[in-house]
Design a protein around this motif. Structure first.
Motif: not given
Ligand code: TXA
Ligand code: MG
Length: 323
Positions: A58-60, A84-98, A109-119
């Motif tokens: 996962x890329x944070x 609704x859920x970023x920052x927070x405990x949600x990871x989204x898998x999307x088509x990646x770019x380069x 060909x996908x990337x997992x992205x998450x914006x963590x909520x922990x300060x």
């Protein structure tokens, strides 16, 4: 344990920016972080965990804007999820770019992205972003446990798992126990409808509510970390209903994890009695670890009842029982 221990987010950020590894807290579990564009550092993450290299990380990232630099073709319905859920405990898998290289996506060909909520995690990201002068910088971070094991919910647990494999240049950032205690919800955003890949604190209902859409069937994306037998302690996990616990003989000397109010039958060692589902999630992995440190061969588990987060907790217990 040669790595430096710290309570200062700046130490972890400098360490990651310099191409080393840092154990970092998030609101879910502790992660083993590396600069996501640094192939050498990322390869050390895999080696440290003993994780097969085709298992993606996962890329944070700092915010939803940064997601645009890692993902291609983010579907419409992903935006209300981010809102609704970023920052927070949600990871989204999307088509990646380069920008999302093979060495973090496991060649997919996908990337997992998450914006963590922990300060604290956000502070680490913000400082890494400042040092690298890169607003879209990402920290690749799997849970900081050996492959197949239980995710760490304290810095000490992470050290027990991988401390002997860190170097003097690496850092362990201690911010106390994680608030949620189980890993983020993963949603596959590569199809016409969102699909759940891994349950977590953000529930299926939350995803339907935020997007106004029905969830698609089981996800087609390959999430190798979701093997049936995963998240398991060394002890074997025996999943029982409350009635069975009272009526049937349990292995003598076994550990017991059960909701508050469920009595402990004679001969069992009670390790956790959470009063709420939130407490259950936050204490589960600690209790699994305690069973192992007491060298108990079986953990009897009465799962939480109800929907939402309880579904996610039961998912982890079921996987642990599968081992
Ligand atoms: O809460 C969390 O998500 C924690 C904290 C540290 O952020 N991280 C975490 O990472 O649990 P990890 O690597 O232990 O689990 C991530 C899961 C794995 O099952 C992996 O296969 C899946 O996410 N995953 C990662 N990238 C993926 C992708 N592109 N497509 C499908 N699944 C992916
Ligand atoms: Mg993991």
């Amino acid at each position: 344990m040669p790595a430096m221990m710290t309570r200062d987010a700046r130490d972890a950020a400098r360490c990651i920016a310099a191409g080393h590894l840092a154990v970092i807290p998030t609101e879910t579990v502790y992660g083993l972080g590396a600069l996501a564009n640094d192939e050498h550092a990322v390869s050390r993450v895999f080696a440290t965990k003993g994780r097969p290299i085709d298992h993606p990380l996962i890329a944070h990232i700092l915010d939803a804007r940064a997601a645009q630099d890692w993902a291609d073709a983010i579907p419409e319905y992903a935006h209300p999820l981010m809102d609704a859920f970023w920052p927070g405990p949600l990871t989204l898998v999307c088509a990646r770019n380069n920008r999302a290289a093979d060495f973090i996506t496991g060649g997919q060909d996908t990337v997992a992205l998450r914006v963590p909520g922990s300060p604290v995690a956000r502070e680490v990201l913000a400082i890494v972003s400042e040092i690298t002068n890169d607003a879209s910088v990402a920290i690749a971070a799997p849970s900081a446990n050996r492959f197949g094991g239980v995710s760490p919910t304290t810095a000490q647990h992470a050290i027990e798992e991988i401390g002997d494999r860190l170097t003097t240049d690496d850092v362990v950032l201690d911010a106390g126990p994680c608030a949620i205690g189980i890993e983020s919800t993963i949603v596959d955003c590569t199809a016409d409808q969102p699909r759940i890949v891994r349950l977590g604190k953000v529930t299926a209902e939350d995803v339907e509510h935020a997007t106004g859409m029905q969830l698609g069937g089981s996800s087609q994306v390959r999430a190798p970390g979701m093997l049936a037998a995963h998240y398991s302690p060394r002890a074997s996990v025996l999943l029982v209903k409350e009635a069975q616990l009272q009526e049937q003989a349990m292995p003598s000397g076994a550990a017991l994890i059960a909701p508050y109010g469920v009595p402990t039958p004679p001969g069992l060692v009670r390790l956790s009695e959470p009063a709420t589902t939130e407490e259950y999630a936050a204490d589960l992995y600690r209790a699994f670890r305690e069973a192992d440190s007491l060298q108990l061969s079986t953990v009897v588990v009465v799962p939480p009842s109800g929907a939402g987060l309880a579904d996610a907790v039961r998912d982890r217990i079921t996987r642990a029982a599968h081992a």
